[in-house]
Design a protein around this motif. Structure first.
Motif, short mmCIF file in Angstrom:
data_model
loop_
_atom_site.label_atom_id
_atom_site.label_comp_id
_atom_site.label_asym_id
_atom_site.label_seq_id
_atom_site.Cartn_x
_atom_site.Cartn_y
_atom_site.Cartn_z
N LEU A 113 0.86 -1.18 0.00
CA LEU A 113 0.00 0.00 0.00
C LEU A 113 0.90 1.23 0.00
O LEU A 113 1.71 1.40 0.91
N LEU A 114 0.76 2.07 -1.01
CA LEU A 114 1.62 3.25 -1.15
C LEU A 114 0.83 4.51 -0.82
O LEU A 114 -0.19 4.80 -1.45
N GLY A 115 1.31 5.25 0.17
CA GLY A 115 0.64 6.46 0.61
C GLY A 115 0.80 7.60 -0.37
O GLY A 115 1.52 7.49 -1.37
N PRO A 116 0.15 8.73 -0.10
CA PRO A 116 0.20 9.88 -1.00
C PRO A 116 1.58 10.54 -1.01
O PRO A 116 2.39 10.35 -0.10
N GLY A 117 1.83 11.34 -2.06
CA GLY A 117 3.01 12.18 -2.09
C GLY A 117 3.97 11.87 -3.21
O GLY A 117 3.92 10.82 -3.86
N THR A 118 4.90 12.80 -3.42
CA THR A 118 5.88 12.64 -4.50
C THR A 118 6.93 11.59 -4.17
O THR A 118 7.52 11.00 -5.07
N THR A 119 7.19 11.35 -2.89
CA THR A 119 8.18 10.34 -2.51
C THR A 119 7.72 8.95 -2.92
O THR A 119 8.46 8.19 -3.56
N GLU A 154 -0.23 -11.02 3.00
CA GLU A 154 0.79 -10.29 3.75
C GLU A 154 0.89 -8.89 3.14
O GLU A 154 1.03 -8.73 1.93
N THR A 155 0.82 -7.88 3.99
CA THR A 155 0.72 -6.50 3.51
C THR A 155 1.82 -5.63 4.09
O THR A 155 2.18 -5.77 5.26
N HIS A 156 2.35 -4.74 3.26
CA HIS A 156 3.34 -3.76 3.67
C HIS A 156 2.81 -2.36 3.32
O HIS A 156 2.06 -2.19 2.36
N ILE A 157 3.22 -1.39 4.10
CA ILE A 157 2.85 0.01 3.85
C ILE A 157 4.11 0.77 3.50
O ILE A 157 5.13 0.67 4.19
N ILE A 158 4.05 1.56 2.43
CA ILE A 158 5.16 2.43 2.04
C ILE A 158 4.69 3.87 2.13
O ILE A 158 3.73 4.26 1.47
N VAL A 159 5.35 4.66 2.96
CA VAL A 159 4.95 6.06 3.15
C VAL A 159 6.17 6.97 3.15
O VAL A 159 7.28 6.54 3.46
N GLY A 179 -3.37 13.91 5.74
CA GLY A 179 -3.50 13.67 4.31
C GLY A 179 -3.48 12.22 3.89
O GLY A 179 -3.63 11.92 2.70
N ASN A 180 -3.31 11.28 4.82
CA ASN A 180 -3.30 9.85 4.45
C ASN A 180 -4.18 9.03 5.39
O ASN A 180 -3.88 7.88 5.72
N GLN A 181 -5.33 9.62 5.80
CA GLN A 181 -6.21 8.94 6.75
C GLN A 181 -6.83 7.67 6.18
O GLN A 181 -7.39 6.88 6.95
N GLN A 182 -6.74 7.47 4.84
CA GLN A 182 -7.22 6.20 4.29
C GLN A 182 -6.44 5.03 4.89
O GLN A 182 -6.98 3.94 5.08
N ILE A 183 -5.16 5.25 5.18
CA ILE A 183 -4.36 4.24 5.89
C ILE A 183 -4.67 4.43 7.37
O ILE A 183 -3.96 5.10 8.12
N ILE A 208 6.13 -1.65 7.91
CA ILE A 208 6.00 -0.27 7.43
C ILE A 208 7.35 0.19 6.88
O ILE A 208 8.37 0.11 7.57
N ILE A 209 7.37 0.64 5.65
CA ILE A 209 8.58 1.13 5.00
C ILE A 209 8.48 2.65 4.87
O ILE A 209 7.58 3.16 4.19
N VAL A 210 9.37 3.36 5.55
CA VAL A 210 9.36 4.82 5.53
C VAL A 210 10.51 5.32 4.67
O VAL A 210 11.65 4.89 4.84
N ILE A 211 10.20 6.20 3.74
CA ILE A 211 11.20 6.76 2.84
C ILE A 211 11.21 8.28 2.97
O ILE A 211 10.16 8.92 2.87
#
Length: 388
Positions: A254-260, A303-308, A321-325, A338-341
């Motif tokens: 699951l990829l959150g909002p934003g340019t990153t 199995e799920t991962h989150i990228i934000v 801005g990412n309340q869907q997650i 959770i993968i934070v970039i």
């Protein structure tokens, strides 16, 4: 409504310390979890309700007011009738003075603006409001620099610098203002907003609407959103490539909002939703601009991962801005998935020296708190503090 110029100051009485104004925008934030990115305008609000959105601002205002009431600081409380503030104030055990009554058939923005004007003429020592950037704009338009304002974060975007980092901290800071603590300083804080119509067509259109007088204490309030520099962009491109190489077969991402996070989608060769949440698995797009319910359905049995990424300036990880997650999604995914970039420059520039989470669930905020791995470059990462 009473003419604002004829505000009856005898309502305030005497001997109760400072005066706090309270305005609650009861529909603020309803669009977040259902993927609407805001609730500006009656049509969008109706669509949010059709999708099953529930009010959130009164609950978050209550968290702030409970802490304020527990402080024992004496103060007068002026507010609007019913769900504009009176109801939540009484729920917190406070005795408000109702100085504005909602206009029958009137719009919520009109009620916010009219109530704010009453507060300005009453010369409250602080105007505390529950809402998002749109509510901040409405309040600033009426009060200008006549009274200081502080936001209880209850909207979707909240890029402005007038908000507490979470409702509890907004309440703590309001209590310190009411108690005239010398440690509280006031600053000129940016009020910004994103064009919601442009957001829904996947375009970013930010505008600075002005500066508000706002109380400031480090760790209690957020800074305004900031952008990225050219050197940061090169590093983030390299991180995106590495994240794609390390994606596991058969796993949902699951990829959150934003340019990153868009950089990751670009590396996959997939279209992305700049201001929404997308889902991919095995190099294929399973869904774009998904709301909370759609994400939960996709997660079943996978199995799920989150990228934000990190929202620059105020360092938000979840809750802006990412309340869907949602908190429920984060709980099911787990902290380790959770993968934070972000860039090292962005981390260094954070005034609070930490990342922020404000999911609306105290248990999930506690789960996320502590030190979390943040990817800042190819084969480079740091463990950075996360706090609610």
């Amino acid at each position: 409504m009473r003419e604002q110029r004829d505000f009856d100051s005898s309502l305030l009485g005497a001997g109760h310390g400072k005066t706090l104004g309270l305005i609650v925008n009861p529909v603020a934030g309803m669009g977040g979890r259902v993927g609407l990115k805001g609730t500006d305008g009656p049509e969008v609000l109706e669509e949010a309700r059709r999708r099953g959105a529930l009010p959130v601002s009164s609950e978050r205002a209550l968290l702030a007011l409970q802490g304020l009431a527990a402080s024992g600081t004496p103060f007068r409380l002026l507010t609007g009738s019913g769900d504009l503030g009176e109801d939540v104030a009484r729920a917190a055990g406070l005795e408000p003075i109702v100085v504005y009554t909602a206009t029958p058939g009137g719009s919520r923005p009109d009620d916010t603006r009219n109530a704010a004007l009453v507060m300005a003429y009453a010369k409250v020592d602080l105007l505390l409001f529950a809402g998002g950037d749109g509510t901040a704009r409405d309040v600033l338009a009426m009060v200008s620099d006549r009274v200081p304002i502080l936001g209880i974060p209850s909207g979707v975007k909240m890029y402005s610098a007038v908000f507490g980092t979470n409702p509890q901290n907004a309440g703590r800071l309001a209590a310190r203002v009411m108690g005239a603590e010398t440690s509280v300083r006031f600053r000129e804080a940016e009020v910004m907003d994103i064009d919601e119509a442009a957001m829904r067509t996947d375009q970013m259109s930010a505008q600075l609407y002005g500066y508000a007088r706002s109380p400031h204490q480090r760790h209690l309030v957020q800074n305004a959103k900031s952008g990225s520099g050219a050197n940061e962009n090169l590093a983030l491109d390299a991180v995106a490539r590495q994240v794609v190489r390390q994606m596991k077969p058969g796993c949902l991402y699951l990829l959150g909002p934003g340019t990153t996070t868009r950089r990751v989608m670009d590396e996959l060769g997939l279209p992305s939703t700049l201001l929404g949440v997308d889902a991919v698995m095995d190099g294929a797009l399973l869904g774009a601009d998904l709301n909370e319910q759609a994400l939960l359905q996709l997660m079943e049995g996978r199995e799920t991962h989150i990228i934000v990424g990190v929202l620059g300036g105020h360092g938000s990880l979840f809750g802006r801005g990412n309340q869907q997650i949602s908190a429920e999604i984060i709980r099911r995914v787990g902290r380790e998935q959770i993968i934070v970039i972000t860039s090292m420059d962005k981390l260094i520039s954070l005034d609070a020296g930490c990342l922020r989470v404000d999911t609306g669930d105290a248990e999930v905020d506690a789960l996320l708190s502590g030190h979390l791995r943040v990817h800042t470059g190819p084969d480079r990462s740091v463990f950075f503090r996360v706090r609610a």
